[in-house]
Scaffold this motif. Sequence first.
Motif: not given
Length: 258
Positions: A204-214, A216-218, A226-230
């Motif tokens: 439920e908490g967005e803070l608990d989302y793993p990197l794969s979901v996180f 998409a919400g950057v 965004q490119s560095v994160c990718g």
Amino acid sequence: MAKKRQKRVLFLGIISLVFLYPVIYMLICSVWEGKNAGVSMMGYYRVLLESPGYLVKFWRSLGMCLLIAGGQTILACMAGTAFAKYRFIGKKFWLAMMALFMILPVQVTLLPNYILMEKLGFLNSWKSLIIPGIFSPFGTVWLTFIFQSIPDEWLEAARLDRANQLQIVRYIVVPAAKPAVVTLFVLTFVESWNMVEQPIIFLEGELDYPLSVFLAGVMENSMTVQSVCGLLCLLPVTFFFLYYHKELTDGLRDVLWS
């Protein structure tokens, strides 16, 4: 022959550039701040030092995926040995059921997994992602067909040397099928690293989302960030594929010829 080889290399080089274009584009964008700023490493500074939240997500997601890949590989080695080398009641039935569950789309299994995780009290925690991943039937079915090619005489010789079942799996079965075992580990890691549906539904908490979901919400306006994160997200998968490229090739070949 030389001209044909040159043409083949040129063709493969062009195909490689097509597939590598997104990565090259991200690499350029990660250090390009625009015409006024030019080349800069500020994007890496912002992601790695100024906002450590991304690194926390990165290491937590890496640990979760390693647990899933390692757990499924260990269980698959033991279960695959049982299905391939031992006789027990209902063996063919249970193997067929596992193969059936393996080909089901992940969306079909989300509801029963959700109900099970709710009954166990694991919802809204990473247990709801790790446990279904570890007990996925894919690894068992994969290794069962691979382990069938191991000579039974090797296992009999180990028993004569008073080796127990765990020692047989560890020292006989796994080394004999190392490429397939490594391939299973890498493929399971990649699948876990890229999971999206399960975290959105089980957490439920967005803070608990793993990197794969996180990722998409950057919401950063900076294309550089965004490119560095990718790019950082690509590092673990790229490392495993490059480090284990020989095992991956041999493992996939063994499956095709088994």
